[in-house]
Design a protein around this motif. Structure first.
Motif, PDB file in Angstrom:
ATOM      1  N   ALA A 150      11.348  -0.592  -1.473  1.00 54.80           N
ATOM      2  CA  ALA A 150      11.510   0.498  -0.509  1.00 54.80           C
ATOM      3  C   ALA A 150      10.167   0.866   0.134  1.00 54.80           C
ATOM      4  O   ALA A 150      10.067   1.022   1.353  1.00 54.80           O
ATOM      5  CB  ALA A 150      12.130   1.716  -1.184  1.00 54.80           C
ATOM      6  N   LEU A 151       9.134   0.998  -0.697  1.00 54.21           N
ATOM      7  CA  LEU A 151       7.816   1.364  -0.168  1.00 54.21           C
ATOM      8  C   LEU A 151       7.270   0.273   0.738  1.00 54.21           C
ATOM      9  O   LEU A 151       6.700   0.556   1.802  1.00 54.21           O
ATOM     10  CB  LEU A 151       6.845   1.616  -1.320  1.00 54.21           C
ATOM     11  CG  LEU A 151       7.186   2.751  -2.285  1.00 54.21           C
ATOM     12  CD1 LEU A 151       6.116   2.864  -3.363  1.00 54.21           C
ATOM     13  CD2 LEU A 151       7.332   4.069  -1.546  1.00 54.21           C
ATOM     14  N   LEU A 152       7.448  -0.972   0.328  1.00 61.71           N
ATOM     15  CA  LEU A 152       6.951  -2.085   1.128  1.00 61.71           C
ATOM     16  C   LEU A 152       7.704  -2.189   2.451  1.00 61.71           C
ATOM     17  O   LEU A 152       7.113  -2.481   3.494  1.00 61.71           O
ATOM     18  CB  LEU A 152       7.081  -3.381   0.338  1.00 61.71           C
ATOM     19  CG  LEU A 152       6.460  -4.631   0.951  1.00 61.71           C
ATOM     20  CD1 LEU A 152       4.971  -4.433   1.229  1.00 61.71           C
ATOM     21  CD2 LEU A 152       6.677  -5.835   0.025  1.00 61.71           C
ATOM     22  N   ALA A 153       9.004  -1.915   2.422  1.00 62.69           N
ATOM     23  CA  ALA A 153       9.799  -1.958   3.651  1.00 62.69           C
ATOM     24  C   ALA A 153       9.386  -0.839   4.605  1.00 62.69           C
ATOM     25  O   ALA A 153       9.302  -1.043   5.828  1.00 62.69           O
ATOM     26  CB  ALA A 153      11.282  -1.851   3.328  1.00 62.69           C
ATOM     27  N   GLN A 154       9.132   0.349   4.068  1.00 61.01           N
ATOM     28  CA  GLN A 154       8.657   1.437   4.918  1.00 61.01           C
ATOM     29  C   GLN A 154       7.338   1.067   5.581  1.00 61.01           C
ATOM     30  O   GLN A 154       7.151   1.273   6.791  1.00 61.01           O
ATOM     31  CB  GLN A 154       8.493   2.719   4.106  1.00 61.01           C
ATOM     32  CG  GLN A 154       9.806   3.389   3.735  1.00 61.01           C
ATOM     33  CD  GLN A 154       9.587   4.706   3.010  1.00 61.01           C
ATOM     34  OE1 GLN A 154       8.632   4.872   2.240  1.00 61.01           O
ATOM     35  NE2 GLN A 154      10.474   5.667   3.240  1.00 61.01           N
ATOM     36  N   ASP A 155       6.425   0.515   4.805  1.00 67.78           N
ATOM     37  CA  ASP A 155       5.141   0.106   5.366  1.00 67.78           C
ATOM     38  C   ASP A 155       5.325  -0.963   6.431  1.00 67.78           C
ATOM     39  O   ASP A 155       4.681  -0.922   7.485  1.00 67.78           O
ATOM     40  CB  ASP A 155       4.243  -0.418   4.240  1.00 67.78           C
ATOM     41  CG  ASP A 155       2.889  -0.872   4.742  1.00 67.78           C
ATOM     42  OD1 ASP A 155       2.019  -0.015   4.975  1.00 67.78           O
ATOM     43  OD2 ASP A 155       2.707  -2.093   4.919  1.00 67.78           O
ATOM     44  N   THR A 156       6.215  -1.905   6.187  1.00 68.25           N
ATOM     45  CA  THR A 156       6.482  -2.975   7.152  1.00 68.25           C
ATOM     46  C   THR A 156       7.020  -2.422   8.461  1.00 68.25           C
ATOM     47  O   THR A 156       6.726  -2.942   9.544  1.00 68.25           O
ATOM     48  CB  THR A 156       7.491  -3.975   6.557  1.00 68.25           C
ATOM     49  OG1 THR A 156       6.949  -4.520   5.352  1.00 68.25           O
ATOM     50  CG2 THR A 156       7.800  -5.104   7.527  1.00 68.25           C
ATOM     51  N   ALA A 157       7.804  -1.345   8.365  1.00 66.88           N
ATOM     52  CA  ALA A 157       8.400  -0.729   9.547  1.00 66.88           C
ATOM     53  C   ALA A 157       7.477   0.280  10.217  1.00 66.88           C
ATOM     54  O   ALA A 157       7.878   0.962  11.156  1.00 66.88           O
ATOM     55  CB  ALA A 157       9.716  -0.061   9.180  1.00 66.88           C
ATOM     56  N   GLY A 158       6.242   0.405   9.727  1.00 67.83           N
ATOM     57  CA  GLY A 158       5.289   1.322  10.342  1.00 67.83           C
ATOM     58  C   GLY A 158       5.368   2.743   9.850  1.00 67.83           C
ATOM     59  O   GLY A 158       4.785   3.647  10.447  1.00 67.83           O
ATOM     60  N   ALA A 203      15.912  -2.505   2.267  1.00 74.89           N
ATOM     61  CA  ALA A 203      14.574  -3.090   2.330  1.00 74.89           C
ATOM     62  C   ALA A 203      14.643  -4.565   2.656  1.00 74.89           C
ATOM     63  O   ALA A 203      13.897  -5.066   3.510  1.00 74.89           O
ATOM     64  CB  ALA A 203      13.853  -2.872   1.000  1.00 74.89           C
ATOM     65  N   GLN A 204      15.544  -5.259   2.012  1.00 78.54           N
ATOM     66  CA  GLN A 204      15.628  -6.688   2.264  1.00 78.54           C
ATOM     67  C   GLN A 204      16.045  -6.992   3.697  1.00 78.54           C
ATOM     68  O   GLN A 204      15.555  -7.934   4.305  1.00 78.54           O
ATOM     69  CB  GLN A 204      16.602  -7.343   1.296  1.00 78.54           C
ATOM     70  CG  GLN A 204      16.585  -8.859   1.403  1.00 78.54           C
ATOM     71  CD  GLN A 204      17.501  -9.521   0.417  1.00 78.54           C
ATOM     72  OE1 GLN A 204      18.194  -8.844  -0.351  1.00 78.54           O
ATOM     73  NE2 GLN A 204      17.519 -10.826   0.439  1.00 78.54           N
ATOM     74  N   LEU A 205      16.942  -6.195   4.235  1.00 77.77           N
ATOM     75  CA  LEU A 205      17.328  -6.387   5.626  1.00 77.77           C
ATOM     76  C   LEU A 205      16.154  -6.123   6.563  1.00 77.77           C
ATOM     77  O   LEU A 205      15.992  -6.797   7.589  1.00 77.77           O
ATOM     78  CB  LEU A 205      18.509  -5.482   5.981  1.00 77.77           C
ATOM     79  CG  LEU A 205      19.845  -5.827   5.322  1.00 77.77           C
ATOM     80  CD1 LEU A 205      20.900  -4.785   5.682  1.00 77.77           C
ATOM     81  CD2 LEU A 205      20.314  -7.231   5.714  1.00 77.77           C
ATOM     82  N   ILE A 206      15.321  -5.159   6.206  1.00 75.10           N
ATOM     83  CA  ILE A 206      14.125  -4.887   7.011  1.00 75.10           C
ATOM     84  C   ILE A 206      13.172  -6.076   6.945  1.00 75.10           C
ATOM     85  O   ILE A 206      12.587  -6.479   7.958  1.00 75.10           O
ATOM     86  CB  ILE A 206      13.438  -3.596   6.529  1.00 75.10           C
ATOM     87  CG1 ILE A 206      14.305  -2.380   6.897  1.00 75.10           C
ATOM     88  CG2 ILE A 206      12.039  -3.446   7.143  1.00 75.10           C
ATOM     89  CD1 ILE A 206      13.824  -1.068   6.315  1.00 75.10           C
ATOM     90  N   PHE A 207      13.026  -6.675   5.756  1.00 76.50           N
ATOM     91  CA  PHE A 207      12.182  -7.866   5.628  1.00 76.50           C
ATOM     92  C   PHE A 207      12.727  -9.011   6.487  1.00 76.50           C
ATOM     93  O   PHE A 207      11.969  -9.734   7.134  1.00 76.50           O
ATOM     94  CB  PHE A 207      12.116  -8.329   4.173  1.00 76.50           C
ATOM     95  CG  PHE A 207      11.523  -7.321   3.222  1.00 76.50           C
ATOM     96  CD1 PHE A 207      10.575  -6.409   3.639  1.00 76.50           C
ATOM     97  CD2 PHE A 207      11.929  -7.287   1.890  1.00 76.50           C
ATOM     98  CE1 PHE A 207      10.030  -5.475   2.760  1.00 76.50           C
ATOM     99  CE2 PHE A 207      11.386  -6.374   1.001  1.00 76.50           C
ATOM    100  CZ  PHE A 207      10.434  -5.463   1.438  1.00 76.50           C
ATOM    101  N   ALA A 208      14.047  -9.174   6.486  1.00 76.83           N
ATOM    102  CA  ALA A 208      14.658 -10.242   7.278  1.00 76.83           C
ATOM    103  C   ALA A 208      14.494  -9.978   8.771  1.00 76.83           C
ATOM    104  O   ALA A 208      14.189 -10.894   9.550  1.00 76.83           O
ATOM    105  CB  ALA A 208      16.142 -10.381   6.918  1.00 76.83           C
TER     106      ALA A 208
END
Length: 407
Positions: free
Chosen positions: A62-70, A332-337
Motif C-alpha cells: 500500500a505504501l509503495l503504491a501510494q508513493d508510485t502514484a505520487g 496496490a498491485q493494479l497500481i503497479f500494473a
C-alpha cells in the motif's frame, strides 16, 4: 509481485500439490476476511481484514503504491510498518505485540521483509531500518544463492525474486550478493527455468521439484531476472520484440523465455487462470487477476510494452469487484500494473485506484500547494506598505515579498 503476496504462492502450491509448506503462508487477497468484533486493528494499518498472515505485506504494498502514484503516505502508516521490524532487521508476517521482542519461535518472513525494504526505501528517511533488513536478508541467503519463504527453507523463484527487488531498492547490486560458495540470486533463478518445449516450456517453476502455479512464479522470476522490484520502469514508446524460446544459459535468456511463455498464455483471452483448489465443488478454472497484473509488470520489465496492452485492458474492465473484495494489496498491485503499462491509475477503467486505496488506510499527507490568491494578497500588502514608507521618508525602496508555501 503478487497482490496476495509471494508467500501466498507457497500456500497455493501446497494446496495444489498436496504437500506441506513449513511456514504459515498468507491467504489470498480474496481471503482478506474481516476480523471478529472483539479484534481491534492497530492504528495506521491498511485494510480491515485479519492481519495475521499478511499485515506487513499489504502495508508495504500500500505504501509503495501510494508513493508510485505520487502520494505521500501518512506518517502513522509508515510508523506502523517500521514498528513491525524485529531487532535483527527481519520482519514476521505480523506482530500483534510490538512492545516485546520478536519471539524466537516465530519464523521470520523473507517476503514480508523484502516488501518492507522496498516500501521504506521508496518513502525515504529510513536508511537504518533498510540497512538492517538487507543485512538480515543477506545472512539467510541459501547456498544456491536464493531464498526461501522462511530462513532455512528451500529456495523458491518467488522469494528469490522479491529479495532481488529489495536489494536493488536498497542500492545493492543483486548479482554481487553471493552466498559463501559464490552463488548469486541469478544462479538460483536459473535453476527454476524450464527448457523450451512442452506445456511449461520456457517458464520458471516455483521450485524444481514443485512446479506449482507456473504463471505466478514465471512473472515473479522475469521481474527478478531484470533486477527489478514491485515497481518496474515502464518500457516507454520503444518496444522490444517477443523473444523466441531458446537455451536458458544466461539469466537474460531465461527471462526472455519466461516472458515469451507469458505472452503465449495471455494471447487468447488477455488474462491468466488459476486451477480450482482441491475439494472445490466447481472444477472450472477461474480468472487469476493477481497473476495477470503480475504478468503486466513482468512484460514491462522485459520491455514488451505492446504486449501489456491486452491484459491491462482486461484488468481495467474486469478487476473492480476483485479489488474491492480483496483489499489494499489488490489495489496496490493494479497500481503497479497501471504504472508498468503506462496507464493512469486515477482513471483505470473509469475508476480511481489511488482514491480507493487511500480510503482503506490513513489519509496521505497533504502536499501543500501555492495559493495564488493568498500570495498575491501578501505581495500587495508589502507593496502598499513599502510605497507608503517611501512616500513618507523619501527613500525609494519598495518592499515586496512572497511567502513560500510549506510542505
Amino acid at each position: 509481485m503478487t497482490t496476495v503476496r509471494r508467500s501466498a504462492a507457497a500456500l497455493a502450491v501446497s494446496a495444489v500439490l498436496g504437500v506441506a509448506i513449513a511456514s504459515a503462508a498468507a491467504p489470498s487477497a480474496a481471503a482478506d476476511t474481516t476480523p471478529s468484533p472483539s479484534a481491534v486493528l492497530p492504528a495506521g494499518l491498511f485494510g480491515s481484514g485479519d492481519p495475521t498472515y499478511d499485515g506487513v505485506w499489504r502495508q508495504s504494498l500500500a505504501l509503495l503504491a501510494q508513493d508510485t502514484a505520487g502520494e505521500k503516505p501518512a506518517g502513522q502508516a509508515v510508523q506502523w510498518l517500521t514498528g513491525q521490524q524485529c531487532d535483527n532487521g527481519g520482519f514476521t508476517s505480523y506482530r500483534a505485540d510490538t512492545k516485546s521482542p520478536c519471539a524466537a519461535k516465530v519464523p521470520l518472513d523473507s517476503n514480508a521483509t523484502a516488501a518492507a525494504v522496498q516500501a521504506l526505501a521508496a518513502t525515504g528517511g529510513h536508511d537504518k531500518a533498510v540497512e538492517k533488513s538487507v543485512t538480515w536478508l543477506k545472512s539467510v541467503q541459501n547456498p544456491d544463492g536464493g531464498w526461501g519463504y522462511n530462513p532455512g527453507g528451500a529456495s523458491d523463484a518467488n522469494s528469490t525474486s522479491i529479495v532481488i527487488g529489495a536489494l536493488a531498492a536498497a542500492g545493492e547490486k543483486p548479482g554481487e550478493v553471493t552466498a559463501k560458495g559464490g552463488k548469486s540470486p541469478y544462479d538460483a533463478l536459473l535453476t527454476f527455468a524450464r527448457p523450451c518445449g512442452g506445456k511449461d516450456g520456457g517458464a520458471f517453476v516455483y521450485q524444481p521439484g514443485q512446479p506449482g502455479l507456473v504463471a505466478d512464479s514465471t512473472a515473479a522470476a522475469v521481474v527478478g531476472a531484470h533486477g527489478e522490484g514491485l515497481v518496474v520502469k515502464a518500457p516507454g514508446t520503444s518496444d522490444t520484440a517477443v523473444p523466441a524460446c531458446g537455451p536458458a544459459k544466461t539469466i537474460e535468456g531465461a527471462a526472455g523465455n519466461g516472458a515469451a511463455h507469458l505472452v503465449t498464455a495471455l494471447a487468447k483471452t488477455g488474462h491468466l487462470e488459476a486451477p480450482p483448489m482441491p475439494g472445490s465443488d466447481d472444477p472450472a478454472a477461474k480468472p487469476d487477476f493477481g497473476t495477470t497484473a503480475d504478468a503486466v509488470v513482468a512484460l514491462a520489465a522485459q520491455g514488451l510494452g505492446e504486449q501489456t496492452k491486452k491484459p491491462l485492458a482486461w484488468l481495467e474492465k474486469e478487476s473492480a469487484r476483485w479489488a474491492k473484495e480483496s483489499g489494499p494489496a489488490a489495489y496496490a498491485q493494479l497500481i503497479f500494473a497501471a504504472h508498468a503499462g503506462g496507464a493512469d491509475p486515477r482513471d483505470f477503467g473509469g475508476r480511481n485506484l489511488v482514491t480507493s486505496l487511500n480510503a482503506l488506510g490513513p489519509e496521505p499527507e497533504k502536499k501543500a500547494e501555492k495559493s495564488s490568491g493568498s500570495d498575491d494578497s501578501d505581495s500587495g500588502k508589502w507593496w502598499f506598505y513599502g510605497a507608503l514608507f517611501a512616500a513618507c521618508v523619501g527613500v525609494g525602496v519598495l518592499f515586496s515579498g512572497r511567502r513560500k508555501s510549506q510542505r
